[in-house]
Motif scaffolding. Structure first.
Motif, PDB file in Angstrom:
ATOM      1  N   GLN A 121     -21.562  10.516   3.988  1.00 11.09           N
ATOM      2  CA  GLN A 121     -21.084  11.440   5.014  1.00 11.09           C
ATOM      3  C   GLN A 121     -20.806  12.796   4.376  1.00 11.09           C
ATOM      4  O   GLN A 121     -20.128  12.885   3.372  1.00 11.09           O
ATOM      5  CB  GLN A 121     -19.817  10.907   5.668  1.00 11.09           C
ATOM      6  CG  GLN A 121     -19.310  11.770   6.804  1.00 11.09           C
ATOM      7  CD  GLN A 121     -18.085  11.179   7.476  1.00 11.09           C
ATOM      8  OE1 GLN A 121     -17.670  10.068   7.149  1.00 11.09           O
ATOM      9  NE2 GLN A 121     -17.517  11.906   8.401  1.00 11.09           N
ATOM     10  N   VAL A 122     -21.353  13.834   4.990  1.00  8.21           N
ATOM     11  CA  VAL A 122     -21.171  15.183   4.455  1.00  8.21           C
ATOM     12  C   VAL A 122     -19.804  15.716   4.853  1.00  8.21           C
ATOM     13  O   VAL A 122     -19.390  15.622   6.012  1.00  8.21           O
ATOM     14  CB  VAL A 122     -22.273  16.122   4.979  1.00  8.21           C
ATOM     15  CG1 VAL A 122     -22.000  17.551   4.547  1.00  8.21           C
ATOM     16  CG2 VAL A 122     -23.642  15.658   4.477  1.00  8.21           C
ATOM     17  N   GLN A 123     -19.114  16.278   3.880  1.00  9.83           N
ATOM     18  CA  GLN A 123     -17.833  16.934   4.139  1.00  9.83           C
ATOM     19  C   GLN A 123     -17.797  18.278   3.455  1.00  9.83           C
ATOM     20  O   GLN A 123     -18.225  18.415   2.306  1.00  9.83           O
ATOM     21  CB  GLN A 123     -16.675  16.077   3.627  1.00  9.83           C
ATOM     22  CG  GLN A 123     -16.270  14.949   4.554  1.00  9.83           C
ATOM     23  CD  GLN A 123     -14.967  14.309   4.132  1.00  9.83           C
ATOM     24  OE1 GLN A 123     -14.738  14.062   2.958  1.00  9.83           O
ATOM     25  NE2 GLN A 123     -14.099  14.054   5.106  1.00  9.83           N
ATOM     26  N   LEU A 124     -17.288  19.260   4.171  1.00 10.14           N
ATOM     27  CA  LEU A 124     -17.044  20.588   3.616  1.00 10.14           C
ATOM     28  C   LEU A 124     -15.555  20.852   3.758  1.00 10.14           C
ATOM     29  O   LEU A 124     -15.018  20.778   4.871  1.00 10.14           O
ATOM     30  CB  LEU A 124     -17.843  21.650   4.365  1.00 10.14           C
ATOM     31  CG  LEU A 124     -19.359  21.473   4.445  1.00 10.14           C
ATOM     32  CD1 LEU A 124     -19.977  22.593   5.280  1.00 10.14           C
ATOM     33  CD2 LEU A 124     -19.972  21.440   3.062  1.00 10.14           C
ATOM     34  N   VAL A 125     -14.897  21.171   2.663  1.00 14.21           N
ATOM     35  CA  VAL A 125     -13.454  21.377   2.690  1.00 14.21           C
ATOM     36  C   VAL A 125     -13.139  22.770   2.176  1.00 14.21           C
ATOM     37  O   VAL A 125     -13.347  23.065   0.993  1.00 14.21           O
ATOM     38  CB  VAL A 125     -12.721  20.308   1.862  1.00 14.21           C
ATOM     39  CG1 VAL A 125     -11.213  20.554   1.905  1.00 14.21           C
ATOM     40  CG2 VAL A 125     -13.058  18.917   2.368  1.00 14.21           C
ATOM     41  N   GLU A 126     -12.620  23.607   3.087  1.00 15.83           N
ATOM     42  CA  GLU A 126     -12.251  24.980   2.717  1.00 15.83           C
ATOM     43  C   GLU A 126     -10.809  25.037   2.242  1.00 15.83           C
ATOM     44  O   GLU A 126      -9.969  24.234   2.648  1.00 15.83           O
ATOM     45  CB  GLU A 126     -12.411  25.932   3.905  1.00 15.83           C
ATOM     46  CG  GLU A 126     -13.790  25.992   4.513  1.00 15.83           C
ATOM     47  CD  GLU A 126     -13.922  25.165   5.769  1.00 15.83           C
ATOM     48  OE1 GLU A 126     -14.751  25.502   6.633  1.00 15.83           O
ATOM     49  OE2 GLU A 126     -13.176  24.174   5.888  1.00 15.83           O
ATOM     50  N   SER A 127     -10.527  26.033   1.435  1.00 13.35           N
ATOM     51  CA  SER A 127      -9.163  26.310   0.993  1.00 13.35           C
ATOM     52  C   SER A 127      -9.069  27.775   0.601  1.00 13.35           C
ATOM     53  O   SER A 127     -10.090  28.464   0.477  1.00 13.35           O
ATOM     54  CB  SER A 127      -8.777  25.422  -0.188  1.00 13.35           C
ATOM     55  OG  SER A 127      -9.613  25.670  -1.293  1.00 13.35           O
ATOM     56  N   GLY A 128      -7.841  28.239   0.422  1.00 14.54           N
ATOM     57  CA  GLY A 128      -7.637  29.600  -0.060  1.00 14.54           C
ATOM     58  C   GLY A 128      -7.175  30.592   0.993  1.00 14.54           C
ATOM     59  O   GLY A 128      -6.895  31.751   0.668  1.00 14.54           O
ATOM     60  N   GLY A 129      -7.129  30.168   2.238  1.00  7.17           N
ATOM     61  CA  GLY A 129      -6.650  31.071   3.273  1.00  7.17           C
ATOM     62  C   GLY A 129      -5.161  31.301   3.170  1.00  7.17           C
ATOM     63  O   GLY A 129      -4.465  30.674   2.372  1.00  7.17           O
ATOM     64  N   GLY A 130      -4.671  32.230   3.993  1.00  2.15           N
ATOM     65  CA  GLY A 130      -3.244  32.507   3.988  1.00  2.15           C
ATOM     66  C   GLY A 130      -2.932  33.846   4.604  1.00  2.15           C
ATOM     67  O   GLY A 130      -3.784  34.465   5.249  1.00  2.15           O
ATOM     68  N   LEU A 131      -1.711  34.291   4.383  1.00  2.00           N
ATOM     69  CA  LEU A 131      -1.243  35.576   4.894  1.00  2.00           C
ATOM     70  C   LEU A 131      -1.328  36.616   3.775  1.00  2.00           C
ATOM     71  O   LEU A 131      -0.833  36.370   2.662  1.00  2.00           O
ATOM     72  CB  LEU A 131       0.200  35.452   5.380  1.00  2.00           C
ATOM     73  CG  LEU A 131       0.909  36.730   5.813  1.00  2.00           C
ATOM     74  CD1 LEU A 131       0.219  37.341   7.022  1.00  2.00           C
ATOM     75  CD2 LEU A 131       2.377  36.442   6.098  1.00  2.00           C
ATOM     76  N   VAL A 132      -1.934  37.747   4.080  1.00  3.69           N
ATOM     77  CA  VAL A 132      -2.079  38.804   3.086  1.00  3.69           C
ATOM     78  C   VAL A 132      -1.864  40.150   3.767  1.00  3.69           C
ATOM     79  O   VAL A 132      -2.161  40.306   4.959  1.00  3.69           O
ATOM     80  CB  VAL A 132      -3.466  38.727   2.413  1.00  3.69           C
ATOM     81  CG1 VAL A 132      -4.579  38.948   3.416  1.00  3.69           C
ATOM     82  CG2 VAL A 132      -3.586  39.695   1.250  1.00  3.69           C
ATOM     83  N   GLN A 133      -1.351  41.109   3.034  1.00  2.87           N
ATOM     84  CA  GLN A 133      -1.133  42.450   3.585  1.00  2.87           C
ATOM     85  C   GLN A 133      -2.447  43.220   3.638  1.00  2.87           C
ATOM     86  O   GLN A 133      -3.372  42.944   2.856  1.00  2.87           O
ATOM     87  CB  GLN A 133      -0.127  43.207   2.727  1.00  2.87           C
ATOM     88  CG  GLN A 133       1.280  42.645   2.801  1.00  2.87           C
ATOM     89  CD  GLN A 133       2.279  43.523   2.078  1.00  2.87           C
ATOM     90  OE1 GLN A 133       1.919  44.345   1.237  1.00  2.87           O
ATOM     91  NE2 GLN A 133       3.555  43.369   2.405  1.00  2.87           N
ATOM     92  N   PRO A 134      -2.533  44.176   4.532  1.00  5.98           N
ATOM     93  CA  PRO A 134      -3.736  45.029   4.563  1.00  5.98           C
ATOM     94  C   PRO A 134      -3.997  45.654   3.200  1.00  5.98           C
ATOM     95  O   PRO A 134      -3.062  46.090   2.514  1.00  5.98           O
ATOM     96  CB  PRO A 134      -3.363  46.094   5.604  1.00  5.98           C
ATOM     97  CG  PRO A 134      -2.401  45.408   6.510  1.00  5.98           C
ATOM     98  CD  PRO A 134      -1.587  44.513   5.612  1.00  5.98           C
ATOM     99  N   GLY A 135      -5.270  45.646   2.813  1.00  2.00           N
ATOM    100  CA  GLY A 135      -5.656  46.144   1.500  1.00  2.00           C
ATOM    101  C   GLY A 135      -5.652  45.083   0.417  1.00  2.00           C
ATOM    102  O   GLY A 135      -6.122  45.332  -0.698  1.00  2.00           O
TER     103      GLY A 135
END
Length: 115
Positions: free
Chosen positions: A1-15
């Motif tokens: 079964q194919v799985q793609l797992v993303e990570s690294g997102g979050g809250l960041v300030q402009p720039g």
């Protein structure tokens, strides 16, 4: 079964900057074109960046010069390096794997750009 797992997102300030990662459980990862898409609330999913098996890349106009897609075939991972983030970059970012008529999606990771 194919799985793609993303990570690294979050809250960041402009720039600010973020690096998204997508680990794929796919046999022969290197023969898949990999890409990143995003979907903001109330909007359709749109392509952000894609990389084919030869390393050729295509970027949406709205991220050119700010985002970079890369892949590590040995680790079955694709990255999205995001710099100079803007509030309008706020969205759920999805990883995509494509091989002929086969396409797979990750569950998405939220990126919020706000002060």
């Amino acid at each position: 079964q194919v799985q793609l797992v993303e990570s690294g997102g979050g809250l960041v300030q402009p720039g600010g900057s973020l690096r998204l990662s997508c680990v794929a459980s796919i046999r022969m990862f290197s023969i898949y074109a990999m890409g990143w898409y995003r979907q903001a609330p109330g909007k359709q999913r749109e392509q952000v960046a894609v990389m084919d098996t030869n390393g050729a890349t295509v970027y949406a106009d709205f991220v050119k010069g700010r985002f970079t897609i890369s892949r590590d075939n040995a680790k079955s991972t694709v990255f999205l390096h995001m710099n100079s983030l803007k509030p309008e970059d706020t969205a759920v970012y999805y990883c995509n794997a494509q091989l002929r008529t086969y396409t797979y999606w990750g569950q998405g990771t939220q990126v919020t750009v706000s002060s």
